[in-house]
Design a protein around this motif. Structure first.
Motif, short mmCIF file in Angstrom:
data_model
loop_
_atom_site.label_atom_id
_atom_site.label_comp_id
_atom_site.label_asym_id
_atom_site.label_seq_id
_atom_site.Cartn_x
_atom_site.Cartn_y
_atom_site.Cartn_z
N LEU A 168 0.87 -1.17 0.00
CA LEU A 168 0.00 0.00 0.00
C LEU A 168 0.90 1.21 0.00
N THR A 169 0.73 2.07 -0.98
CA THR A 169 1.60 3.24 -1.02
C THR A 169 0.89 4.38 -1.74
N GLY A 170 1.56 5.49 -1.86
CA GLY A 170 0.96 6.64 -2.53
C GLY A 170 1.87 7.19 -3.60
N SER A 171 1.35 8.07 -4.43
CA SER A 171 2.22 8.85 -5.31
C SER A 171 1.58 10.21 -5.56
N HIS A 172 2.40 11.11 -6.05
CA HIS A 172 1.98 12.50 -6.23
C HIS A 172 2.17 12.89 -7.69
N TYR A 173 1.07 13.32 -8.34
CA TYR A 173 1.15 13.77 -9.73
C TYR A 173 0.63 15.20 -9.79
N PRO A 174 1.47 16.19 -9.47
CA PRO A 174 0.97 17.56 -9.37
C PRO A 174 0.37 18.08 -10.67
N ASP A 211 2.71 9.79 6.39
CA ASP A 211 3.94 10.47 6.75
C ASP A 211 4.57 11.15 5.53
N PHE A 212 4.58 10.44 4.40
CA PHE A 212 5.30 10.97 3.25
C PHE A 212 4.44 11.80 2.30
N PHE A 213 3.12 11.57 2.28
CA PHE A 213 2.28 12.28 1.32
C PHE A 213 1.17 13.11 1.98
N GLY A 214 0.93 12.90 3.25
CA GLY A 214 -0.12 13.65 3.92
C GLY A 214 -1.52 13.16 3.61
N ILE A 215 -1.64 11.92 3.11
CA ILE A 215 -2.97 11.38 2.83
C ILE A 215 -3.58 10.89 4.14
N ILE A 216 -4.83 11.30 4.38
CA ILE A 216 -5.44 10.99 5.67
C ILE A 216 -6.35 9.77 5.53
N ALA A 218 -6.75 15.12 -9.59
CA ALA A 218 -6.30 13.80 -9.16
C ALA A 218 -4.81 13.87 -8.85
N GLU A 219 -4.47 14.83 -8.00
CA GLU A 219 -3.04 15.07 -7.75
C GLU A 219 -2.38 13.95 -6.99
N PHE A 220 -3.17 13.27 -6.15
CA PHE A 220 -2.58 12.21 -5.35
C PHE A 220 -3.23 10.88 -5.70
N GLN A 221 -2.48 9.83 -5.48
CA GLN A 221 -3.01 8.51 -5.78
C GLN A 221 -2.58 7.57 -4.65
N VAL A 222 -3.52 6.74 -4.21
CA VAL A 222 -3.16 5.67 -3.27
C VAL A 222 -3.17 4.38 -4.08
N VAL A 223 -2.12 3.60 -3.96
CA VAL A 223 -1.97 2.39 -4.77
C VAL A 223 -1.94 1.17 -3.86
N TYR A 224 -2.85 0.23 -4.15
CA TYR A 224 -2.91 -1.00 -3.36
C TYR A 224 -2.53 -2.17 -4.26
N ARG A 269 -4.02 -4.62 -8.92
CA ARG A 269 -3.55 -3.31 -8.44
C ARG A 269 -4.74 -2.37 -8.45
N LEU A 270 -5.04 -1.81 -7.28
CA LEU A 270 -6.16 -0.87 -7.17
C LEU A 270 -5.59 0.51 -6.93
N LYS A 271 -6.22 1.48 -7.59
CA LYS A 271 -5.75 2.86 -7.39
C LYS A 271 -6.93 3.73 -7.05
N VAL A 272 -6.67 4.70 -6.19
CA VAL A 272 -7.69 5.68 -5.85
C VAL A 272 -7.11 7.06 -6.10
N ASP A 273 -7.80 7.84 -6.94
CA ASP A 273 -7.33 9.20 -7.20
C ASP A 273 -7.91 10.15 -6.17
N LEU A 274 -7.07 11.07 -5.70
CA LEU A 274 -7.53 12.03 -4.70
C LEU A 274 -7.18 13.44 -5.16
N ALA A 275 -8.09 14.36 -4.89
CA ALA A 275 -7.82 15.75 -5.24
C ALA A 275 -7.04 16.40 -4.10
N GLN A 276 -6.20 17.35 -4.49
CA GLN A 276 -5.31 18.02 -3.54
C GLN A 276 -6.01 18.54 -2.29
N ASN A 277 -7.24 19.10 -2.51
CA ASN A 277 -7.91 19.75 -1.38
C ASN A 277 -8.73 18.78 -0.53
N ASP A 278 -8.73 17.52 -0.87
CA ASP A 278 -9.52 16.57 -0.09
C ASP A 278 -8.81 15.21 -0.05
#
Lengths: 163, 408
Positions: free
Chosen positions: A56-62, A116-121, A67-73, A85-94
């Motif tokens: 489980l990890t994240g990545s940042h695509y500014p 810790d590394f991406f600030g995804i809650i 869909a600036e952030f992505q969580v990858v399972y 592989r499952l991905k969830v796109d997240l917007a910067q403000n949420d």
């Protein structure tokens, strides 16, 4: 693609409308889920025998707006030997996504690392605090806006080397 | 109920039934403690010698490898991987090389696969030897440790013949090896294969059926198969709990499907089972090395991918193409396809995964290491709650938690 993988893929796409699927050139099954569905999708997969949460990890695509952030399972069915592989796109403000700690005990630290590394809650996580960095750090260092090297340095000129 | 509440409840149940002196003390085990073999901190609540709860702090040697990797060309990332699980660096190196090869779609000659298998299995033996002999040390049996470390030195001598280094090996290249196995390598390897099993059996005879050792380790730090899977355990620790998951069999890489070997599994997931699984794996690794050495195919020791594999130095000075390729590779200007791959290898501690996203640039866009230690170390409090302090030390050494891999 195995019969089992096709069956599971079809039932996911049927059940969860906001999900898209792609089989990439490396033969890996990629799903993009909405963040409202992800917990249900993983729970469904777990009941279908995907009992091993590989990663489980994240990545940042500014660059990609909305869909600036992505969580990858990565999740593995050991009996059928199928990995999704499952991905969830997240917007910067949420940057909120439901936790998986109620399904997999091992998700605990992986989610803390991603926070810790991406600030995804991860909502509902029992102890969402920093894990590898110091506690009083006030930013999330894997975001792309934090350059690795100090940009005020003048003694190094790498212009000709494509950096 | 949250995890903390659950732990407190467990602790409370303990105090009421098995109180020793009724006073709960806080014990700081680590960060630097001779028995933890690395920088680990555990804050324990103890009642006498019983552990009521534990809380780990990790990150003492975090070196930001994932961030570093985003600034380095692909071939400069291999030295970073050395420093993950430094007891078996070659497996990490080759896992990385295979990830990049998967991304660029390079096919390896059979000979490269077999050479890699030999080096990786040697690394697995070295890794398991350290772990098992240290379990011996933590139970008070120092003798086996001193003998097994001599054998580990011999493995390091063999590494030296193929890459010049001993601990942080940086062995191989994207596309194969930088040189073929030389005569010395084969001589040393054959000598090792001949002498090691005898010495290893002596070590086994010291501990495997030793009544004192068995009494000490059976039932120490157990975990059930179900919990181990829930915690995403991998490698010997998962197999000790009875689940036969091994990446070498499930998703064979580097021609592992050509070899005949067994996957040992345990039953109870306790310290003794973890010890025995590693003992058997060393024997299986020896079998694999024998097969690879006897059936070593003829051919080249590297793949034919000129834009990723450095040309020989003579050609660089005498031919135009070689000079261009040399320059491009060294400066990191080789075109890389866009895409994302996940590749995993069976590391010393289990599934070591590389999640790599490439945007076509000279460096990875994102690289994530799936580090087995980091993932399974979170089960540690659950495994030691209710046991004695000395069992906690044993549990940690039998889980083979390596600080470099834990903190990345």
């Amino acid at each position: 693609m195995s019969e089992f993988a096709t069956k599971i893929k079809d039932s996911i796409l049927e059940k969860y409308n906001n999900t898209s699927y792609e089989l990439d050139t490396y033969g890996e099954h990629n799903f993009i889920c909405s963040k409202n569905d992800i917990h249900a999708v993983v729970e469904f997969l777990k009941n279908e025998g995907f009992i091993f949460l590989t990663d489980l990890t994240g990545s940042h695509y500014p660059e990609s707006e909305g869909a600036e952030f992505q969580v990858v399972y990565h999740i593995h069915n050991l009996a059928e030997n199928v990995r999704f592989r499952l991905k969830v796109d997240l917007a910067q403000n949420d940057l909120h996504v439901p936790t998986l700690t109620d399904l997999f005990a091992g998700a605990n630290w992986m989610e803390r690392e991603t926070f810790d590394f991406f600030g995804i809650i991860f909502e509902g996580h029992p102890n969402l605090t920093r894990i590898l960095n110091v506690d009083d750090m006030d930013y999330h260092p894997m975001k792309k806006e934090y350059a690795l090297e100090d940009e005020t340095r003048t003694d190094k000129d790498d212009t000709f080397f494509g950096r | 109920m949250s995890e903390l509440e659950l732990q407190n409840k467990k602790a409370a149940a303990f105090v009421s039934t098995e109180t020793i002196d009724g006073e709960i003390a806080t014990l700081n085990l680590g960060p630097t403690h001779p028995a933890t073999h690395g920088i680990f901190q555990n804050i324990l609540q103890v009642d006498g010698e019983r552990i009521l709860s534990a809380e780990q702090t990790v990150g003492y040697i975090h070196r930001a490898f994932e961030k570093l990797a985003e600034r380095r060309p692909y071939n400069q990332i291999a030295p970073i991987t050395d420093r993950l699980n430094y007891c078996s660096s070659p497996i990490n190196n080759m896992g990385w090389h295979m990830t990049v090869e998967k991304l660029i779609g390079a096919e390896m000659p059979k000979r490269v696969d077999y050479m890699r298998v030999i080096v990786m299995e040697l690394a697995r033996i070295a890794d398991h030897l350290v772990c098992n002999s240290v379990i011996g040390v933590d139970t008070g049996a120092l003798t086996g440790f001193t003998y097994m470390f001599q054998e580990r030195e011999k493995i390091y001598d063999i590494y030296e013949e193929i890459c010049g280094a001993r601990l942080t090996t940086n062995v191989g290249r994207i596309g194969g090896f930088d040189r073929d196995f030389n005569k010395e390598f084969i001589t040393k390897l054959r000598a090792f294969l001949k002498e090691f099993p005898k010495k290893f059996d002596e070590f086994g005879a010291l501990l495997e059926r030793n009544r004192i050792f068995m009494d000490r380790t059976i039932g120490a730090g157990p975990i059930s198969a179900e919990r181990a899977l829930s915690y995403s355990f991998a490698g010997p620790n998962l197999r000790a709990a009875g689940v036969d998951y091994d990446v070498r069999v499930m998703k064979p890489y580097s021609s592992y499907q050509d070899f005949d070997f067994n996957i040992p599994v345990g039953n109870d997931g306790d310290t003794y089972d973890r010890f025995m699984v590693r003992q058997q794996e060393i024997r299986e690794s020896l079998k694999i090395i024998h097969q690879a050495l006897e059936n070593m195919p003829q051919g080249d020791y590297h793949a034919d991918i000129p834009s990723f594999y450095l040309p020989p130095k003579e050609e660089v000075y005498s031919s135009m193409e070689a000079l261009i390729y040399h320059f491009k590779i060294v400066m990191g200007e080789t075109p890389i396809p866009q895409g994302e791959v996940y590749h995993s290898v069976e590391g010393g501690n289990g599934e070591l995964g590389y999640y790599l996203v490439s945007d076509g640039g000279r460096t990875p866009y994102r690289l994530h290491f799936r580090r087995p230690c980091f993932i399974y170390y979170q089960a540690y409090p659950e495994m030691i709650t209710g046991s004695l302090l000395s069992d906690a030390i044993l549990t940690m050494s039998s889980m083979n938690v390596i600080a470099g891999e834990l903190d990345a």
